[in-house]
Scaffold this motif. Structure first.
Motif, PDB file in Angstrom:
ATOM      1  N   ALA A   1       0.963  -1.038  -0.034  1.00  7.30           N
ATOM      2  CA  ALA A   1       0.134   0.128   0.113  1.00  7.30           C
ATOM      3  C   ALA A   1       0.882   1.149  -0.052  1.00  7.30           C
ATOM      4  CB  ALA A   1      -1.086   0.024   1.352  1.00  7.30           C
ATOM      5  N   TYR A   2       2.167   1.232   0.023  1.00  8.85           N
ATOM      6  CA  TYR A   2       2.998   2.205   0.301  1.00  8.85           C
ATOM      7  C   TYR A   2       3.811   2.297  -0.852  1.00  8.85           C
ATOM      8  CZ  TYR A   2       1.815   2.194   5.193  1.00  8.85           C
ATOM      9  OH  TYR A   2       1.135   2.260   6.282  1.00  8.85           O
ATOM     10  N   SER A   3       3.342   1.860  -1.928  1.00 10.65           N
ATOM     11  CA  SER A   3       4.227   1.606  -3.186  1.00 10.65           C
ATOM     12  C   SER A   3       4.409   2.863  -4.294  1.00 10.65           C
ATOM     13  CB  SER A   3       4.068   0.311  -4.119  1.00 10.65           C
ATOM     14  OG  SER A   3       2.670   0.394  -4.481  1.00 10.65           O
ATOM     15  N   THR A   4       3.910   3.970  -3.895  1.00 10.29           N
ATOM     16  CA  THR A   4       3.928   5.032  -4.717  1.00 10.29           C
ATOM     17  C   THR A   4       4.361   6.189  -3.893  1.00 10.29           C
ATOM     18  OG1 THR A   4       1.873   6.108  -4.188  1.00 10.29           O
ATOM     19  CG2 THR A   4       1.887   4.559  -5.832  1.00 10.29           C
ATOM     20  N   PRO A   5       4.996   7.321  -4.619  1.00 13.65           N
ATOM     21  CA  PRO A   5       5.526   8.654  -4.107  1.00 13.65           C
ATOM     22  C   PRO A   5       4.519   8.943  -3.208  1.00 13.65           C
ATOM     23  CG  PRO A   5       6.232   8.607  -6.313  1.00 13.65           C
ATOM     24  CD  PRO A   5       5.105   7.336  -6.105  1.00 13.65           C
ATOM     25  N   GLN A   6       3.333   9.032  -3.619  1.00 15.92           N
ATOM     26  CA  GLN A   6       2.270   9.619  -2.486  1.00 15.92           C
ATOM     27  C   GLN A   6       2.063   8.952  -1.351  1.00 15.92           C
ATOM     28  OE1 GLN A   6       1.972   9.049  -5.914  1.00 15.92           O
ATOM     29  NE2 GLN A   6       2.276  10.905  -6.605  1.00 15.92           N
ATOM     30  N   THR A   7       2.122   7.813  -1.361  1.00 15.68           N
ATOM     31  CA  THR A   7       1.635   6.612  -0.165  1.00 15.68           C
ATOM     32  C   THR A   7       3.050   6.542   0.631  1.00 15.68           C
ATOM     33  OG1 THR A   7       1.808   4.712  -1.535  1.00 15.68           O
ATOM     34  CG2 THR A   7      -0.349   5.853  -1.261  1.00 15.68           C
ATOM     35  N   CYS A   8       4.082   6.672   0.188  1.00 16.50           N
ATOM     36  CA  CYS A   8       5.308   6.480   0.856  1.00 16.50           C
ATOM     37  C   CYS A   8       6.387   7.671   1.246  1.00 16.50           C
ATOM     38  CB  CYS A   8       6.189   5.373   0.146  1.00 16.50           C
ATOM     39  SG  CYS A   8       7.353   4.555   1.015  1.00 16.50           S
ATOM     40  N   PRO A   9       5.660   8.566   2.090  1.00 14.09           N
ATOM     41  CA  PRO A   9       6.459   9.979   2.458  1.00 14.09           C
ATOM     42  C   PRO A   9       7.836   9.644   3.188  1.00 14.09           C
ATOM     43  CG  PRO A   9       4.824   9.460   3.901  1.00 14.09           C
ATOM     44  CD  PRO A   9       4.595   8.534   2.922  1.00 14.09           C
ATOM     45  N   PRO A  10       8.654  10.468   3.485  1.00 13.49           N
ATOM     46  CA  PRO A  10       9.783  10.386   4.223  1.00 13.49           C
ATOM     47  C   PRO A  10       9.576   9.838   5.698  1.00 13.49           C
ATOM     48  CG  PRO A  10      10.191  12.350   3.104  1.00 13.49           C
ATOM     49  CD  PRO A  10       8.851  11.902   2.947  1.00 13.49           C
ATOM     50  N   THR A  11      10.302   8.955   6.155  1.00 16.25           N
ATOM     51  CA  THR A  11      10.179   8.431   7.802  1.00 16.25           C
ATOM     52  C   THR A  11      11.138   9.179   8.507  1.00 16.25           C
ATOM     53  OG1 THR A  11      11.409   6.637   7.469  1.00 16.25           O
ATOM     54  CG2 THR A  11       9.064   6.278   6.769  1.00 16.25           C
ATOM     55  N   ASN A  12      11.013   8.891   9.750  1.00 17.02           N
ATOM     56  CA  ASN A  12      12.013   9.509  10.688  1.00 17.02           C
ATOM     57  C   ASN A  12      13.202   9.160  10.541  1.00 17.02           C
ATOM     58  OD1 ASN A  12      10.295  11.477  11.958  1.00 17.02           O
ATOM     59  ND2 ASN A  12       9.905   9.792  13.615  1.00 17.02           N
ATOM     60  N   TYR A  13      13.306   7.606   9.888  1.00 17.56           N
ATOM     61  CA  TYR A  13      14.510   7.037   9.750  1.00 17.56           C
ATOM     62  C   TYR A  13      15.005   7.708   8.255  1.00 17.56           C
ATOM     63  CZ  TYR A  13      13.954   3.766  13.441  1.00 17.56           C
ATOM     64  OH  TYR A  13      13.657   3.176  15.008  1.00 17.56           O
ATOM     65  N   SER A  14      14.659   7.700   7.379  1.00 17.75           N
ATOM     66  CA  SER A  14      14.975   8.361   6.351  1.00 17.75           C
ATOM     67  C   SER A  14      15.397   9.741   6.421  1.00 17.75           C
ATOM     68  CB  SER A  14      14.063   8.052   5.010  1.00 17.75           C
ATOM     69  OG  SER A  14      12.971   8.908   5.066  1.00 17.75           O
ATOM     70  N   LYS A  15      14.817  10.431   6.967  1.00 19.62           N
ATOM     71  CA  LYS A  15      14.864  11.800   7.528  1.00 19.62           C
ATOM     72  C   LYS A  15      16.305  12.092   8.150  1.00 19.62           C
ATOM     73  CE  LYS A  15      10.225  13.668   7.667  1.00 19.62           C
ATOM     74  NZ  LYS A  15       9.478  14.256   8.443  1.00 19.62           N
ATOM     75  N   PHE A  16      16.714  10.828   9.030  1.00 21.78           N
ATOM     76  CA  PHE A  16      17.869  10.689   9.705  1.00 21.78           C
ATOM     77  C   PHE A  16      19.144  10.945   8.710  1.00 21.78           C
ATOM     78  CE2 PHE A  16      21.246   7.606  10.316  1.00 21.78           C
ATOM     79  CZ  PHE A  16      22.098   7.970  11.469  1.00 21.78           C
ATOM     80  N   PHE A  17      19.075   9.881   7.595  1.00 24.50           N
ATOM     81  CA  PHE A  17      20.193   9.714   6.495  1.00 24.50           C
ATOM     82  C   PHE A  17      20.149  10.881   5.744  1.00 24.50           C
ATOM     83  CE2 PHE A  17      19.147   4.927   7.485  1.00 24.50           C
ATOM     84  CZ  PHE A  17      20.466   4.680   7.551  1.00 24.50           C
ATOM     85  N   LYS A  18      18.934  11.469   5.747  1.00 22.31           N
ATOM     86  CA  LYS A  18      18.878  12.917   4.544  1.00 22.31           C
ATOM     87  C   LYS A  18      19.797  13.852   5.385  1.00 22.31           C
ATOM     88  CE  LYS A  18      17.736  14.362   0.670  1.00 22.31           C
ATOM     89  NZ  LYS A  18      18.289  13.781  -0.492  1.00 22.31           N
ATOM     90  N   ALA A  19      19.609  14.089   6.847  1.00 20.95           N
ATOM     91  CA  ALA A  19      20.288  15.040   7.513  1.00 20.95           C
ATOM     92  C   ALA A  19      21.695  14.847   7.522  1.00 20.95           C
ATOM     93  CB  ALA A  19      19.675  15.048   8.993  1.00 20.95           C
ATOM     94  N   GLN A  20      22.306  13.597   7.611  1.00 22.94           N
ATOM     95  CA  GLN A  20      23.667  13.333   7.537  1.00 22.94           C
ATOM     96  C   GLN A  20      24.342  13.712   6.333  1.00 22.94           C
ATOM     97  OE1 GLN A  20      25.114  12.405  10.411  1.00 22.94           O
ATOM     98  NE2 GLN A  20      22.937  12.761  10.992  1.00 22.94           N
ATOM     99  N   CYS A  21      23.413  13.182   5.076  1.00 23.03           N
ATOM    100  CA  CYS A  21      24.093  13.387   3.728  1.00 23.03           C
ATOM    101  C   CYS A  21      22.853  13.881   2.858  1.00 23.03           C
ATOM    102  CB  CYS A  21      24.474  11.954   3.335  1.00 23.03           C
ATOM    103  SG  CYS A  21      25.900  11.170   4.022  1.00 23.03           S
TER     104      CYS A  21
END
Length: 239
Positions: free
Chosen positions: A189-209
């Motif tokens: 159910a999360y297989s599109t850009p609209q249904t799979c937004p950034p999570t706290n974990y992906s935001k962690f990686f994005k903050a580093q790099c």
């Protein structure tokens, strides 16, 4: 005899053309230890090597044809275990220095390329979608660079950390790898850009790099381009 000479000259000319049109990946090791870079071809003629040893301060050049796409990464903490070559970080599981068509076992920092021939645009990125193991920078000669230059392992959350026998963190898993849940893997159910937004974990990686892919749909700030055939690419581990 004349025909044979003509064929030799024709073949030599063709080889000269191929050599001229090839793109060089210059792999450099700035880490304070030996690494074992590896390559995986997605399409196009395979690169000359699928895995090799690279000492601190050394470099190695791989020639790619303009139609090549694939991945480059680096393994570390590698040894011979009996007759098998094994790495604690980003191993490919081939049992050899050469990966022979096998990909990285995550977590692994991936450098991804799609070369599109002379006159078109190449696409390249640094991806942490499969987690992180080593810092890296991609620097085309004449185009903008991208990188994940920091040691994410040093700040990796405990639930994502992969440790060596001495307790040191040698990899930082993605949330998808750690938890195998669709909201982190962008599946079901999360297989599109609209249904799979950034999570706290992906935001962690994005903050580093900030320039690197942090999850599957992180395209807008993470894909880079350069006119194909106009540059070689310098890939530096531990920049």
């Amino acid at each position: 005899m004349v025909l044979e000479k003509a064929l030799v000259l024709s073949l030599s000319f063709m080889l000269l053309i191929v050599g001229t049109n090839s793109i060089n990946f210059i792999i450099r090791n700035n880490c304070p230890y030996t690494i074992w870079p590896a390559t995986l071809t997605g399409s196009g003629p395979a690169l000359p090597s699928t895995g090799f040893e690279l000492a601190h301060g050394a470099s190695y050049t791989l020639a790619a044809q303009p139609s090549w796409s694939g991945r480059i990464w680096a393994r570390s903490q590698c040894t011979m275990d009996g007759a098998r070559f094994v790495c604690r970080s980003a191993d490919c599981g081939s049992g050899q220095v050469a990966c022979n068509g096998a990909g990285a076992i995550p977590p692994a920092t991936l450098v991804e390329f799609t070369l599109n021939g002379n006159g078109n645009m190449d696409f390249f990125d640094v991806s942490l979608v499969d987690g992180f193991n080593l810092p890296v920078r991609v620097a085309p000669q004449g185009c903008g660079s991208t990188a994940c230059p920091v040691d994410v392992n040093s700040v990796c959350p405990p639930e994502l950390s992969v440790r060596d026998a001495r307790g040191g963190v040698i990899g930082c898993k993605s949330a998808c790898l750690a938890f195998n849940q669709p909201q982190y893997c962008c599946t079901g159910a999360y297989s599109t850009p609209q249904t799979c937004p950034p999570t706290n974990y992906s935001k962690f990686f994005k903050a580093q790099c900030p320039q690197a892919y942090s999850y599957a749909y992180d395209d807008r700030s993470s894909t880079f381009t350069c006119r194909s055939g106009s540059t070689d690419y310098v890939v530096t581990f531990c920049p």
